[in-house]
Design a protein around this motif. Sequence first.
Motif, short mmCIF file in Angstrom:
data_model
loop_
_atom_site.label_atom_id
_atom_site.label_comp_id
_atom_site.label_asym_id
_atom_site.label_seq_id
_atom_site.Cartn_x
_atom_site.Cartn_y
_atom_site.Cartn_z
N THR A 1 -0.10 -1.46 16.24
CA THR A 1 -1.08 -1.94 15.29
C THR A 1 -1.51 -3.35 15.64
OG1 THR A 1 -0.08 -0.58 13.56
CG2 THR A 1 -1.55 -2.34 12.84
N THR B 1 -3.54 0.54 8.45
CA THR B 1 -4.31 1.72 8.85
C THR B 1 -4.79 2.52 7.64
OG1 THR B 1 -2.25 2.99 9.08
CG2 THR B 1 -3.15 1.94 11.07
N ASP B 2 -4.52 2.02 6.43
CA ASP B 2 -4.93 2.69 5.19
C ASP B 2 -6.14 1.94 4.62
OD1 ASP B 2 -5.26 4.00 2.82
OD2 ASP B 2 -3.37 3.34 1.92
N VAL B 3 -7.33 2.54 4.73
CA VAL B 3 -8.54 1.85 4.29
C VAL B 3 -8.58 1.65 2.78
CG1 VAL B 3 -9.89 2.70 6.24
CG2 VAL B 3 -9.84 4.02 4.11
N TYR C 1 -7.61 -4.24 2.20
CA TYR C 1 -9.00 -3.98 2.60
C TYR C 1 -9.95 -3.99 1.42
CZ TYR C 1 -7.55 -2.69 7.34
OH TYR C 1 -7.06 -2.70 8.62
N LEU D 1 -9.26 4.37 12.21
CA LEU D 1 -9.56 3.50 11.09
C LEU D 1 -11.07 3.37 10.90
CD1 LEU D 1 -8.56 1.54 8.90
CD2 LEU D 1 -8.60 -0.27 10.63
#
Length: 280
Positions: free
Chosen positions: A5, A58-60, A65, A122
């Motif tokens: 990441t 990686t979690d929108v 985010y 992503l």
Amino acid sequence: MSEETYDWVRLLQENRDDVLARWTEIVRGSLAGRMSATESSHDLREVLDALLAGQGSTDVRSPSYDGLRSLLAELSRTRARQGFTPTETAVSVFALKEAVLGLLQASGDLRGYRAFADLSGLVDELGLFMVETYSATRETVIAEQAESLLELSTPVVKLWDGIVALPLVGTLDSARTQVVMEALLQALVDTGSEHAIIDITGVAAVDTQVAQHLLKTVQAARLLGAECIISGIRPQIAQTVVALGIEFGDIQTKANLSDAMLLALRRSGLDVVKSGRGRG
């Protein structure tokens, strides 16, 4: 933060200016000059900074985010209202992959390719988020336009003291009937009129459903103490009404607006006398 990441985050950080320049060029090319280089660069720079502020998640949908989602949502809504297509809207995000891939091809960085795989997934999710927001905004815009068109297509005109007319054009469905009824009732209250003429000259066809809508409007007007006259009964409409067995009851009907106007004037206690001026 995992090493993989971290790699894509570092990849963007270390090549920020190069990625941004490639990204802007790709987006501008897909929009065929509909946006200036300055505007495109500014928007994409904000998106890139918000993406990096997510710290590699990686979690929108994660809180990290929140800023990026708000930024993309506003960008999508703006594009939708400006008339951009879904593809032209989503390319603002999807083009980032092409920009990074071009950078990797130029440098031949194998480790960067592994990082690109994480970034690619992503970006796909972010692109879908933009499309969803765009679609929701377009639906809202279309609904607002439809409502505006309904209001514009149901004008109530004051013909005389105590007499208003509602000319109808097009089709008459349940949604429009509600708008028609509200417009007519409000006009009756505002003008204190006791007579209303509903002119259906511009209505393409009259079937049982349309007749029911007209009857409901007349009944609503009567509750306010006003009487309605339906004008614009053309021969073909009269034949259809008879063939369908539609009953207008005690509602007065006239072939044209002028005849309906004369009847309304007489009901108001006025006599229309033909002038003798102009004769030799």
